[in-house]
Design an enzyme around this catalytic site. Structure first.
Site, PDB file in Angstrom:
ATOM      1  N   HIS A  17      -9.544  -1.027  -5.709  1.00 48.99           N
ATOM      2  CA  HIS A  17      -8.416  -0.856  -4.790  1.00 48.99           C
ATOM      3  C   HIS A  17      -7.444  -2.025  -4.887  1.00 48.99           C
ATOM      4  O   HIS A  17      -7.806  -3.173  -4.635  1.00 48.99           O
ATOM      5  CB  HIS A  17      -8.928  -0.745  -3.355  1.00 48.99           C
ATOM      6  CG  HIS A  17      -7.907  -0.284  -2.383  1.00 48.99           C
ATOM      7  ND1 HIS A  17      -7.676   1.043  -2.109  1.00 48.99           N
ATOM      8  CD2 HIS A  17      -7.030  -0.974  -1.610  1.00 48.99           C
ATOM      9  CE1 HIS A  17      -6.715   1.160  -1.211  1.00 48.99           C
ATOM     10  NE2 HIS A  17      -6.308  -0.059  -0.888  1.00 48.99           N
ATOM     11  N   ASP A  19      -3.149  -2.724  -3.850  1.00 43.54           N
ATOM     12  CA  ASP A  19      -1.956  -2.154  -3.216  1.00 43.54           C
ATOM     13  C   ASP A  19      -0.651  -2.611  -3.846  1.00 43.54           C
ATOM     14  O   ASP A  19       0.390  -2.616  -3.180  1.00 43.54           O
ATOM     15  CB  ASP A  19      -1.954  -2.514  -1.726  1.00 43.54           C
ATOM     16  CG  ASP A  19      -2.863  -1.629  -0.915  1.00 43.54           C
ATOM     17  OD1 ASP A  19      -2.622  -0.409  -0.879  1.00 43.54           O
ATOM     18  OD2 ASP A  19      -3.823  -2.148  -0.307  1.00 43.54           O
ATOM     19  N   GLU A 118      -4.872   6.696  -0.687  1.00 47.46           N
ATOM     20  CA  GLU A 118      -5.541   6.045   0.443  1.00 47.46           C
ATOM     21  C   GLU A 118      -5.181   6.765   1.739  1.00 47.46           C
ATOM     22  O   GLU A 118      -4.348   6.317   2.509  1.00 47.46           O
ATOM     23  CB  GLU A 118      -5.156   4.565   0.532  1.00 47.46           C
ATOM     24  CG  GLU A 118      -6.001   3.813   1.541  1.00 47.46           C
ATOM     25  CD  GLU A 118      -5.673   2.337   1.608  1.00 47.46           C
ATOM     26  OE1 GLU A 118      -6.495   1.587   2.160  1.00 47.46           O
ATOM     27  OE2 GLU A 118      -4.604   1.925   1.128  1.00 47.46           O
ATOM     28  N   HIS A 145      -7.046   7.144   6.581  1.00 49.17           N
ATOM     29  CA  HIS A 145      -6.690   5.732   6.642  1.00 49.17           C
ATOM     30  C   HIS A 145      -7.011   5.267   8.060  1.00 49.17           C
ATOM     31  O   HIS A 145      -8.127   5.510   8.537  1.00 49.17           O
ATOM     32  CB  HIS A 145      -5.231   5.493   6.233  1.00 49.17           C
ATOM     33  CG  HIS A 145      -4.930   4.038   6.027  1.00 49.17           C
ATOM     34  ND1 HIS A 145      -4.106   3.326   6.868  1.00 49.17           N
ATOM     35  CD2 HIS A 145      -5.384   3.151   5.118  1.00 49.17           C
ATOM     36  CE1 HIS A 145      -4.056   2.059   6.471  1.00 49.17           C
ATOM     37  NE2 HIS A 145      -4.825   1.913   5.415  1.00 49.17           N
ATOM     38  N   HIS A 186     -12.600   3.400   5.116  1.00 46.16           N
ATOM     39  CA  HIS A 186     -11.716   3.716   6.251  1.00 46.16           C
ATOM     40  C   HIS A 186     -12.243   4.795   7.183  1.00 46.16           C
ATOM     41  O   HIS A 186     -11.693   4.973   8.268  1.00 46.16           O
ATOM     42  CB  HIS A 186     -10.304   4.110   5.786  1.00 46.16           C
ATOM     43  CG  HIS A 186      -9.409   2.961   5.490  1.00 46.16           C
ATOM     44  ND1 HIS A 186      -8.841   2.181   6.482  1.00 46.16           N
ATOM     45  CD2 HIS A 186      -8.985   2.443   4.311  1.00 46.16           C
ATOM     46  CE1 HIS A 186      -8.100   1.241   5.914  1.00 46.16           C
ATOM     47  NE2 HIS A 186      -8.182   1.359   4.605  1.00 46.16           N
ATOM     48  N   HIS A 207     -13.273   0.175  -1.102  1.00 43.61           N
ATOM     49  CA  HIS A 207     -13.069  -1.207  -0.658  1.00 43.61           C
ATOM     50  C   HIS A 207     -13.656  -1.378   0.745  1.00 43.61           C
ATOM     51  O   HIS A 207     -12.958  -1.357   1.738  1.00 43.61           O
ATOM     52  CB  HIS A 207     -11.598  -1.623  -0.721  1.00 43.61           C
ATOM     53  CG  HIS A 207     -10.638  -0.800   0.086  1.00 43.61           C
ATOM     54  ND1 HIS A 207     -10.559   0.562  -0.014  1.00 43.61           N
ATOM     55  CD2 HIS A 207      -9.700  -1.162   1.008  1.00 43.61           C
ATOM     56  CE1 HIS A 207      -9.620   1.014   0.806  1.00 43.61           C
ATOM     57  NE2 HIS A 207      -9.096  -0.010   1.450  1.00 43.61           N
ATOM     58  N   ASP A 345      -8.875  -5.221  -2.770  1.00 45.14           N
ATOM     59  CA  ASP A 345      -7.832  -4.966  -1.772  1.00 45.14           C
ATOM     60  C   ASP A 345      -6.696  -5.978  -1.892  1.00 45.14           C
ATOM     61  O   ASP A 345      -6.087  -6.370  -0.885  1.00 45.14           O
ATOM     62  CB  ASP A 345      -8.418  -4.968  -0.354  1.00 45.14           C
ATOM     63  CG  ASP A 345      -7.561  -4.195   0.643  1.00 45.14           C
ATOM     64  OD1 ASP A 345      -6.560  -3.574   0.228  1.00 45.14           O
ATOM     65  OD2 ASP A 345      -7.882  -4.216   1.841  1.00 45.14           O
TER      66      ASP A 345
END
Length: 409
Positions: A17, A19, A118, A145, A186, A207, A345
């Site tokens: 993961h 971003d 995600e 999420h 999540h 993650h 992450d």
């Protein structure tokens, strides 16, 4: 050659993961040039190489409070950003649709670029949208999420449907039918258990860390880790400080309480709009307000004065590499060596543990584990062999493969 160097040469890191697409949207309006060195980000090409990264699941995240139609559009923009990124650096990056594509990219010395959605809100409760994303190469979908969907409960929202409802179970079944990984980061504990109860192929946590060590709702309880082992899946340990450090988690809870006590409005991550057709944005945009992924300002200067005074009196503690290694060790102890991976992450948190501040830090974590007795073979499973196995298992279990096949595939 050290054990860590040998492990990374044999099996580079395939991280669960990152971003970066969101960071590019916020800072450059999706401009993908100039990424060889971007010190203001936690990710750039030079530091990916220094970190021994050979594969990356790029997160195509959009906020879960968007309307579902808007979320589909915004997710498409994020997917487009990943494709444009790989096209800009064809000698460095390669889109990967399959386990074989990842191995082919590694052999060519390129970083395999995989895509993970995600949040199930990006599907707009549509199997057609799910299948369309699969045709674009999306290889996992995180079921929620931070907010519930109409069919699945999130770890950070009030219970809605008790885990998964019938619609949610149908979405999980269709994901596994077409070889898209079910990602349980999540989601609520009830959702974890409900998904594992109906899963017919391995699932992942892209993650998440260990609840036994840090009691954060985003972490995975031991009984779920045992079920994950039996499912054949993998938990990719996150580095986010509140997930790996009890001290940081406690500080965050106290900071949240103080924020609320002061009557301050809820802090939310800024969602920067994408460029419109014909619009020419500057090469660098102001950074979005530094709210962390955990609902509080990440930079004291951006907080109101009463809260800044509290921060001065209660400085934020730091997480460490040793704490991350503790979570990796714990997941291994519960699940076995075949079910643990890494999901840093990066560029999804305002800061990372000391020594893991950016994507160049993986070798330092591996060195910590090596000092704890991890062998080269153990490290290779952690860095990439486990998630490659799960990718292949998902493909093998699929009734229909929708993503593009490479010429030799």
């Amino acid at each position: 050659m050290s054990v860590v160097d040998a492990a990374l040469r044999a099996m580079p890191v395939i991280d669960g993961h990152n971003d970066l697409p969101l960071a590019l949207r916020a800072r450059t309006g999706y401009r993908v040039t100039g990424l060889r060195e971007r010190p203001e980000l936690q990710t750039d090409l030079s530091r990916l190489r220094a970190g021994g990264v050979g594969g990356q699941f790029w997160s195509v995240y959009v906020p879960s409070d968007l309307s579902e139609p808007d979320a589909v559009v915004a997710t498409m923009e994020q997917v487009d950003a990943v494709y444009r990124l790989t096209a800009e650096y064809p000698e460095e990056l390669a889109i990967a649709y399959s386990a074989r594509d990842v191995e082919r990219a590694l052999s060519a010395g390129r970083i395999a670029s995989l895509i993970g959605i995600e949040g199930g809100h990006s599907l707009a409760s549509s199997l057609g949208v799910l299948r369309s994303f699969a045709r674009l190469g999306v290889r996992y979908v995180t079921l929620t999420h931070n907010d519930n969907t109409s069919w699945a409960d999130s770890a950070t929202d009030r219970p809605g449907v008790g885990g998964l409802n019938d619609e949610g179970r149908a979405i999980v079944a269709e994901m596994q039918r077409i070889g898209v990984l079910v990602d349980l980061s999540h989601v609520a504990e009830t959702t974890m258990r409900a998904a594992l109860a109906v899963a017919t192929a391995p699932v992942i946590f892209s993650h998440s860390s260990a609840r036994q060590l840090t009691g954060h709702s985003r972490n995975v309880p031991d009984d779920v880790l045992v079920r994950l082992r039996d499912n054949g899946g993998v938990c990719m340990v996150a580095f986010a400080p509140p997930f790996v450090s009890g001290q940081v988690a406690e500080w965050l809870a106290a900071a949240t309480e103080q924020w609320q006590r002061l009557g301050l409005p809820p802090a939310k991550d800024e969602w920067t709009r994408a460029p419109r057709p014909g619009e020419h944005l500057p090469s660098s945009l102001p950074a979005a307000p530094a709210t962390s992924a955990f609902g509080l300002p990440g930079v004291p200067a951006d907080a109101p004065e009463p809260f800044r005074a509290w921060l001065t009196a209660h400085p934020r503690p730091e997480a460490t590499i040793a704490q991350v290694a503790d979570h990796v060790d714990h997941v291994r102890a519960v699940t076995g060596i075949d079910h643990v991976g890494l999901g840093g992450d990066y560029d999804g948190c305002d800061r990372q543990p000391i020594g893991l501040e950016d994507v160049s830090g993986y070798p330092r974590l591996l060195n910590e584990l090596g000092q704890r007795g991890w062998s080269q073979a153990d490290l290779e499973k952690l860095t990439g062999r486990n998630i490659l196995r799960v990718l292949q298992a998902a493909e093998d279990a699929a009734d229909e493969i929708l993503w593009p096949r490479s010429p030799a595939g």
